[in-house]
Design a protein around this motif. Structure first.
Motif, PDB file in Angstrom:
ATOM      1  N   MET A  63     -99.770 -25.704 -28.740  1.00 27.22           N
ATOM      2  CA  MET A  63    -101.102 -26.207 -28.408  1.00 27.22           C
ATOM      3  C   MET A  63    -101.054 -27.121 -27.193  1.00 27.22           C
ATOM      4  O   MET A  63    -101.907 -27.030 -26.307  1.00 27.22           O
ATOM      5  N   ARG A  64    -100.073 -28.007 -27.142  1.00 30.32           N
ATOM      6  CA  ARG A  64     -99.940 -28.913 -25.991  1.00 30.32           C
ATOM      7  C   ARG A  64     -99.692 -28.130 -24.710  1.00 30.32           C
ATOM      8  O   ARG A  64    -100.295 -28.414 -23.670  1.00 30.32           O
ATOM      9  N   GLU A  65     -98.812 -27.143 -24.786  1.00 31.42           N
ATOM     10  CA  GLU A  65     -98.522 -26.339 -23.602  1.00 31.42           C
ATOM     11  C   GLU A  65     -99.746 -25.526 -23.168  1.00 31.42           C
ATOM     12  O   GLU A  65    -100.025 -25.411 -21.975  1.00 31.42           O
ATOM     13  N   PHE A  66    -100.466 -24.974 -24.125  1.00 29.18           N
ATOM     14  CA  PHE A  66    -101.655 -24.182 -23.823  1.00 29.18           C
ATOM     15  C   PHE A  66    -102.727 -25.049 -23.165  1.00 29.18           C
ATOM     16  O   PHE A  66    -103.316 -24.663 -22.157  1.00 29.18           O
ATOM     17  N   THR A  67    -102.952 -26.237 -23.723  1.00 29.96           N
ATOM     18  CA  THR A  67    -103.958 -27.117 -23.114  1.00 29.96           C
ATOM     19  C   THR A  67    -103.484 -27.621 -21.761  1.00 29.96           C
ATOM     20  O   THR A  67    -104.299 -27.892 -20.882  1.00 29.96           O
ATOM     21  N   GLY A  68    -102.187 -27.721 -21.576  1.00 29.46           N
ATOM     22  CA  GLY A  68    -101.662 -28.099 -20.271  1.00 29.46           C
ATOM     23  C   GLY A  68    -101.934 -27.038 -19.214  1.00 29.46           C
ATOM     24  O   GLY A  68    -102.273 -27.357 -18.076  1.00 29.46           O
ATOM     25  N   ARG A  69    -101.800 -25.776 -19.607  1.00 29.66           N
ATOM     26  CA  ARG A  69    -102.035 -24.680 -18.664  1.00 29.66           C
ATOM     27  C   ARG A  69    -103.510 -24.408 -18.427  1.00 29.66           C
ATOM     28  O   ARG A  69    -103.910 -24.003 -17.342  1.00 29.66           O
ATOM     29  N   HIS A  70    -104.333 -24.600 -19.451  1.00 27.69           N
ATOM     30  CA  HIS A  70    -105.734 -24.168 -19.384  1.00 27.69           C
ATOM     31  C   HIS A  70    -106.720 -25.297 -19.652  1.00 27.69           C
ATOM     32  O   HIS A  70    -107.875 -25.057 -19.991  1.00 27.69           O
ATOM     33  N   GLY A  71    -106.256 -26.527 -19.490  1.00 25.54           N
ATOM     34  CA  GLY A  71    -107.067 -27.685 -19.835  1.00 25.54           C
ATOM     35  C   GLY A  71    -108.408 -27.771 -19.123  1.00 25.54           C
ATOM     36  O   GLY A  71    -109.421 -28.093 -19.745  1.00 25.54           O
ATOM     37  N   ALA A  72    -108.429 -27.482 -17.843  1.00 24.27           N
ATOM     38  CA  ALA A  72    -109.682 -27.599 -17.082  1.00 24.27           C
ATOM     39  C   ALA A  72    -110.731 -26.627 -17.619  1.00 24.27           C
ATOM     40  O   ALA A  72    -111.896 -26.999 -17.834  1.00 24.27           O
ATOM     41  N   GLU A  73    -110.308 -25.389 -17.868  1.00 26.32           N
ATOM     42  CA  GLU A  73    -111.238 -24.380 -18.382  1.00 26.32           C
ATOM     43  C   GLU A  73    -111.697 -24.708 -19.802  1.00 26.32           C
ATOM     44  O   GLU A  73    -112.876 -24.556 -20.139  1.00 26.32           O
ATOM     45  N   LEU A  74    -110.761 -25.171 -20.620  1.00 23.55           N
ATOM     46  CA  LEU A  74    -111.106 -25.516 -22.003  1.00 23.55           C
ATOM     47  C   LEU A  74    -112.051 -26.711 -22.051  1.00 23.55           C
ATOM     48  O   LEU A  74    -113.025 -26.714 -22.814  1.00 23.55           O
ATOM     49  N   ALA A  75    -111.769 -27.718 -21.237  1.00 26.23           N
ATOM     50  CA  ALA A  75    -112.634 -28.898 -21.212  1.00 26.23           C
ATOM     51  C   ALA A  75    -114.041 -28.547 -20.751  1.00 26.23           C
ATOM     52  O   ALA A  75    -115.028 -29.002 -21.337  1.00 26.23           O
ATOM     53  N   ALA A  76    -114.132 -27.709 -19.725  1.00 23.11           N
ATOM     54  CA  ALA A  76    -115.454 -27.297 -19.240  1.00 23.11           C
ATOM     55  C   ALA A  76    -116.204 -26.514 -20.308  1.00 23.11           C
ATOM     56  O   ALA A  76    -117.399 -26.734 -20.534  1.00 23.11           O
ATOM     57  N   ALA A  77    -115.510 -25.621 -20.990  1.00 23.83           N
ATOM     58  CA  ALA A  77    -116.152 -24.837 -22.050  1.00 23.83           C
ATOM     59  C   ALA A  77    -116.588 -25.734 -23.200  1.00 23.83           C
ATOM     60  O   ALA A  77    -117.683 -25.562 -23.755  1.00 23.83           O
ATOM     61  N   TYR A  78    -115.748 -26.698 -23.555  1.00 24.15           N
ATOM     62  CA  TYR A  78    -116.095 -27.616 -24.642  1.00 24.15           C
ATOM     63  C   TYR A  78    -117.340 -28.424 -24.278  1.00 24.15           C
ATOM     64  O   TYR A  78    -118.247 -28.581 -25.098  1.00 24.15           O
ATOM     65  N   GLN A  79    -117.387 -28.922 -23.063  1.00 25.65           N
ATOM     66  CA  GLN A  79    -118.504 -29.766 -22.636  1.00 25.65           C
ATOM     67  C   GLN A  79    -119.813 -29.005 -22.490  1.00 25.65           C
ATOM     68  O   GLN A  79    -120.880 -29.575 -22.695  1.00 25.65           O
ATOM     69  N   THR A  80    -119.743 -27.731 -22.149  1.00 24.77           N
ATOM     70  CA  THR A  80    -120.970 -27.010 -21.808  1.00 24.77           C
ATOM     71  C   THR A  80    -121.504 -26.069 -22.859  1.00 24.77           C
ATOM     72  O   THR A  80    -122.687 -25.741 -22.808  1.00 24.77           O
ATOM     73  N   GLY A  81    -120.663 -25.615 -23.799  1.00 24.36           N
ATOM     74  CA  GLY A  81    -121.192 -24.529 -24.580  1.00 24.36           C
ATOM     75  C   GLY A  81    -120.997 -24.460 -26.063  1.00 24.36           C
ATOM     76  O   GLY A  81    -121.489 -23.540 -26.684  1.00 24.36           O
ATOM     77  N   GLY A  82    -120.296 -25.342 -26.674  1.00 18.54           N
ATOM     78  CA  GLY A  82    -120.076 -25.219 -28.099  1.00 18.54           C
ATOM     79  C   GLY A  82    -118.937 -24.267 -28.420  1.00 18.54           C
ATOM     80  O   GLY A  82    -118.193 -23.824 -27.549  1.00 18.54           O
ATOM     81  N   MET A  83    -118.813 -23.948 -29.687  1.00 14.00           N
ATOM     82  CA  MET A  83    -117.666 -23.197 -30.194  1.00 14.00           C
ATOM     83  C   MET A  83    -117.555 -21.796 -29.588  1.00 14.00           C
ATOM     84  O   MET A  83    -116.450 -21.356 -29.267  1.00 14.00           O
ATOM     85  N   ASP A  84    -118.644 -21.072 -29.433  1.00 16.26           N
ATOM     86  CA  ASP A  84    -118.563 -19.707 -28.893  1.00 16.26           C
ATOM     87  C   ASP A  84    -118.031 -19.709 -27.462  1.00 16.26           C
ATOM     88  O   ASP A  84    -117.166 -18.909 -27.111  1.00 16.26           O
ATOM     89  N   THR A  85    -118.531 -20.600 -26.646  1.00 16.11           N
ATOM     90  CA  THR A  85    -118.067 -20.701 -25.266  1.00 16.11           C
ATOM     91  C   THR A  85    -116.608 -21.150 -25.235  1.00 16.11           C
ATOM     92  O   THR A  85    -115.804 -20.632 -24.462  1.00 16.11           O
ATOM     93  N   PHE A  86    -116.264 -22.091 -26.101  1.00 11.07           N
ATOM     94  CA  PHE A  86    -114.890 -22.572 -26.171  1.00 11.07           C
ATOM     95  C   PHE A  86    -113.951 -21.446 -26.607  1.00 11.07           C
ATOM     96  O   PHE A  86    -112.878 -21.259 -26.023  1.00 11.07           O
ATOM     97  N   ALA A  87    -114.352 -20.680 -27.618  1.00  9.92           N
ATOM     98  CA  ALA A  87    -113.533 -19.563 -28.098  1.00  9.92           C
ATOM     99  C   ALA A  87    -113.305 -18.541 -26.989  1.00  9.92           C
ATOM    100  O   ALA A  87    -112.201 -17.993 -26.855  1.00  9.92           O
ATOM    101  N   ALA A  88    -114.326 -18.284 -26.179  1.00 10.78           N
ATOM    102  CA  ALA A  88    -114.175 -17.357 -25.055  1.00 10.78           C
ATOM    103  C   ALA A  88    -113.170 -17.898 -24.048  1.00 10.78           C
ATOM    104  O   ALA A  88    -112.359 -17.134 -23.485  1.00 10.78           O
ATOM    105  N   ALA A  89    -113.184 -19.210 -23.807  1.00  7.06           N
ATOM    106  CA  ALA A  89    -112.223 -19.818 -22.885  1.00  7.06           C
ATOM    107  C   ALA A  89    -110.809 -19.728 -23.443  1.00  7.06           C
ATOM    108  O   ALA A  89    -109.851 -19.492 -22.691  1.00  7.06           O
ATOM    109  N   VAL A  90    -110.650 -19.905 -24.745  1.00  3.22           N
ATOM    110  CA  VAL A  90    -109.331 -19.772 -25.369  1.00  3.22           C
ATOM    111  C   VAL A  90    -108.836 -18.341 -25.197  1.00  3.22           C
ATOM    112  O   VAL A  90    -107.691 -18.108 -24.803  1.00  3.22           O
ATOM    113  N   GLU A  91    -109.693 -17.372 -25.463  1.00  3.73           N
ATOM    114  CA  GLU A  91    -109.305 -15.969 -25.308  1.00  3.73           C
ATOM    115  C   GLU A  91    -108.928 -15.656 -23.865  1.00  3.73           C
ATOM    116  O   GLU A  91    -107.963 -14.928 -23.611  1.00  3.73           O
TER     117      GLU A  91
END
Length: 88
Positions: free
Chosen positions: A44-72
């Protein structure tokens, strides 16, 4: 990658106004979920390190569905990077 736990990590970080996911937010998540293994925590730490900017933006703007899409999208990007590394 457990999308729900990642989302909860971002929630914990936000609710506690934590300055960092890996060093502050993750220990809070682990305290709440002691069943998370060291290997899962590291992933999880490594994943958030690689994709943190995208995950943070998805979390801030869209809720769980948007966040799940960013994780995928992050998972897919990691797969593509691994395939390219194998071909090199």
């Amino acid at each position: 990658m457990n999308t729900e736990l990642l989302y909860e990590l971002y929630e914990i970080n936000e609710k506690n106004d934590a300055p960092d996911l890996a060093t502050v937010g993750m220990p809070m998540l682990l305290k709440k979920h002691p069943e998370i293994t060291d290997e899962e925590s590291k992933a999880m730490r490594e994943f958030t390190g690689r994709h943190g900017a995208e995950l943070a933006a998805a979390y801030q703007t869209g809720g769980m569905d948007t966040f799940a899409a960013a994780v995928e999208a992050g998972i897919q990007a990691d797969k593509e990077a691994a395939e390219q590394a194998e071909q090199a």
